[in-house]
Motif scaffolding. Sequence first.
Motif, PDB file in Angstrom:
ATOM      1  N   LYS A   1       0.828  -1.205   0.000  1.00 16.62           N
ATOM      2  CA  LYS A   1       0.000   0.000   0.000  1.00 16.62           C
ATOM      3  C   LYS A   1       0.867   1.262   0.000  1.00 16.62           C
TER       4      LYS A   1
ATOM      5  N   ARG B   1       2.740  -8.138  -8.119  1.00 14.24           N
ATOM      6  CA  ARG B   1       2.833  -8.763  -9.447  1.00 14.24           C
ATOM      7  C   ARG B   1       3.042 -10.267  -9.376  1.00 14.24           C
TER       8      ARG B   1
ATOM      9  N   ARG C   1       2.356   1.482  -3.601  1.00 11.94           N
ATOM     10  CA  ARG C   1       1.326   1.862  -4.572  1.00 11.94           C
ATOM     11  C   ARG C   1       0.841   3.285  -4.342  1.00 11.94           C
TER      12      ARG C   1
ATOM     13  N   ARG D   1      -4.508  -8.576  -5.400  1.00  9.63           N
ATOM     14  CA  ARG D   1      -5.593  -7.614  -5.631  1.00  9.63           C
ATOM     15  C   ARG D   1      -5.110  -6.177  -5.429  1.00  9.63           C
ATOM     16  N   TYR D   2      -4.215  -5.986  -4.484  1.00 12.24           N
ATOM     17  CA  TYR D   2      -3.679  -4.651  -4.209  1.00 12.24           C
ATOM     18  C   TYR D   2      -2.585  -4.242  -5.195  1.00 12.24           C
ATOM     19  N   GLY D   3      -2.141  -5.156  -6.039  1.00 10.67           N
ATOM     20  CA  GLY D   3      -1.171  -4.773  -7.053  1.00 10.67           C
ATOM     21  C   GLY D   3       0.169  -5.482  -7.007  1.00 10.67           C
TER      22      GLY D   3
ATOM     23  N   THR E   1       6.491  -4.040 -17.462  1.00 10.56           N
ATOM     24  CA  THR E   1       6.536  -2.630 -17.068  1.00 10.56           C
ATOM     25  C   THR E   1       6.896  -1.755 -18.261  1.00 10.56           C
TER      26      THR E   1
ATOM     27  N   GLU F   1       2.578   3.398  -9.233  1.00  8.03           N
ATOM     28  CA  GLU F   1       1.865   2.223  -9.733  1.00  8.03           C
ATOM     29  C   GLU F   1       2.748   1.382 -10.655  1.00  8.03           C
TER      30      GLU F   1
END
Length: 160
Positions: free
Chosen positions: A73, A105, A76, A101-103, A127, A80
Amino acid sequence: MNATDKTLWVLAIEDSEDDFELICNELAEGGYTVLHERVETAESLKAALEHQSWDIVICDHNLPALDSISALKIVRGKTEEVPFIIVSGLIPDEVAIDAMRYGARDFIRKDNLAKLVVVVERELKATTLRTDLKAMQDDFHRVSHFDSLTGLPNREHLFK
């Protein structure tokens, strides 16, 4: 990352120096020159994100002062684009799913570090593709909505 010499800027959120050394060794065996910083707290993570641009973030799940979801968190909240990979010995499946879900990879177990270089290379390519796509979308928007000579909004932009 510099593609010609494979220099990789790694921000590691890891409390074990030994585990971090294993991660660096695995990346070095994969042909990377690893430039790194290792942090263990939310404050040091925020400071590291402020003073350096990173190619990748590698995070342990369970640290005394921080967990992978909290670290994710923070990252992010700042960017991003940087791939966030969890490398941990033990993490419940529910937590790994939440992290994705929060990012996050990817997730790699510490007992399977042979997979690390493949995941890092995949994420660096992804990326680059995301960055290139964003630049093309911005260019398309500019060309389709603004006059190329004056830079003023064109009819398409005004009636949108």
